[in-house]
Design an enzyme around this catalytic site. Structure first.
Site, PDB file in Angstrom:
ATOM      1  N   SER A 148     -54.893 -16.094  41.545  1.00  0.00           N
ATOM      2  CA  SER A 148     -53.809 -17.035  41.257  1.00  0.00           C
ATOM      3  C   SER A 148     -54.177 -18.384  41.838  1.00  0.00           C
ATOM      4  CB  SER A 148     -52.488 -16.558  41.881  1.00  0.00           C
ATOM      5  OG  SER A 148     -51.490 -17.556  41.789  1.00  0.00           O
ATOM      6  N   TYR A 208     -47.902 -13.735  49.325  1.00  0.00           N
ATOM      7  CA  TYR A 208     -48.555 -13.845  48.024  1.00  0.00           C
ATOM      8  C   TYR A 208     -49.797 -14.731  48.097  1.00  0.00           C
ATOM      9  CZ  TYR A 208     -49.071 -14.391  42.960  1.00  0.00           C
ATOM     10  OH  TYR A 208     -49.551 -14.384  41.674  1.00  0.00           O
TER      11      TYR A 208
END
Length: 258
Positions: free
Chosen positions: A139, A152
């Site tokens: 990501s 995350y």
């Protein structure tokens, strides 16, 4: 014989979009998720031929579970040509809250240990064959840490570093490691976000670009490319400017806020 894709997180979002894109390109599918009924309903709705896919139930956060799914795929469908470790979770966290340490543990177990465990059954067979693609879904959030996104961001930074390490290890074997870093993709996961999402793109558009990167054996790709430019600029910002730019930005929902 049709090439084979093994993909985790195939019950929703970009997992389903990528599975369909590979299927349309002639691949057979090994579809992996905890929610197998949802995969079956989706496959029926898409009109997938039952002769070209199999469904495996697994929880990637459980090493035994996902390794067993990989071994079952080897026995029933053979060595995949492409393995996509897509399954992941994204939950906000606050280090001052004790229960959020459990969120961090769960995130790392899913996004990192689960990724390595997804690849594990296929590394030796791919090396023996001398070909294959191992695809890690990172990501842009793994490029710099965002307030409230500690779990995350840390997990996706680890995905990027882990795949880079694995790429070096397998370089001489003919097995390629591909790291795909999505920006903001329109999925059920991102629709909960309470902040702006620049360059938001559909899961289908993402899947098409990801397919091309995997097919080419590209080592690292940010999708869309505009987010790659933004991420590069953010990485270059001095900490004091980066911290100021992110000050006051809405944070990701924590578990008790979802």
């Amino acid at each position: 014989m049709a090439p084979l894709l093994f993909i985790t997180g195939a019950s929703s979002g970009i997992g389903q979009a990528m599975a369909k894109r590979f299927y349309d390109a002639g691949y057979s599918l090994a579809l992996v998720a905890r929610r197998t009924a949802e995969i079956k309903s989706w496959a029926d709705a898409q009109g997938l031929s039952v002769s070209r896919y199999q469904i495996y139930s697994a929880d990637v956060a459980d090493i035994h579970s996902i390794v067993a799914a990989g071994e079952a795929c080897l026995q029933q469908q053979g060595v995949p040509d492409v393995v996509v470790a897509n399954a992941g979770i994204s939950i906000g966290m606050d280090t001052a809250v004790r229960s959020d340490l459990d969120v961090l543990q769960r995130t790392l177990a899913t996004n990192n240990i689960g990724l390595a465990a997804t690849f594990h059954p296929f590394v030796a067979p791919m090396q023996k064959r001398g070909s294959g693609r191992l695809v890690g879904i990172g990501s842009v959030a793994g490029i710099r840490g965002l307030p409230g996104h500690g779990a995350y961001c840390a997990s996706k930074a680890a995905v990027i570093a882990y795949c880079e390490s694995l790429r070096g290890e397998l370089r001489a074997s003919g097995v390629k490691v591909v790291t795909i870093c999505p920006g903001y993709i329109d999925t059920p996961l991102t629709r909960q976000n309470r902040y702006s999402m620049p360059f938001l793109m559909s899961a289908q558009d993402f899947a098409d670009r990801a397919f091309r990167a995997v097919d080419a054996g590209t080592s690292y790709r940010v999708i869309p490319w505009q987010m790659g430019v933004v991420a590069t600029l953010l990485r270059a910002l001095p900490n004091r400017l980066f911290d100021r730019a992110l000050s006051g930005r809405p944070r990701k929902h924590r578990l008790d806020e979802v």
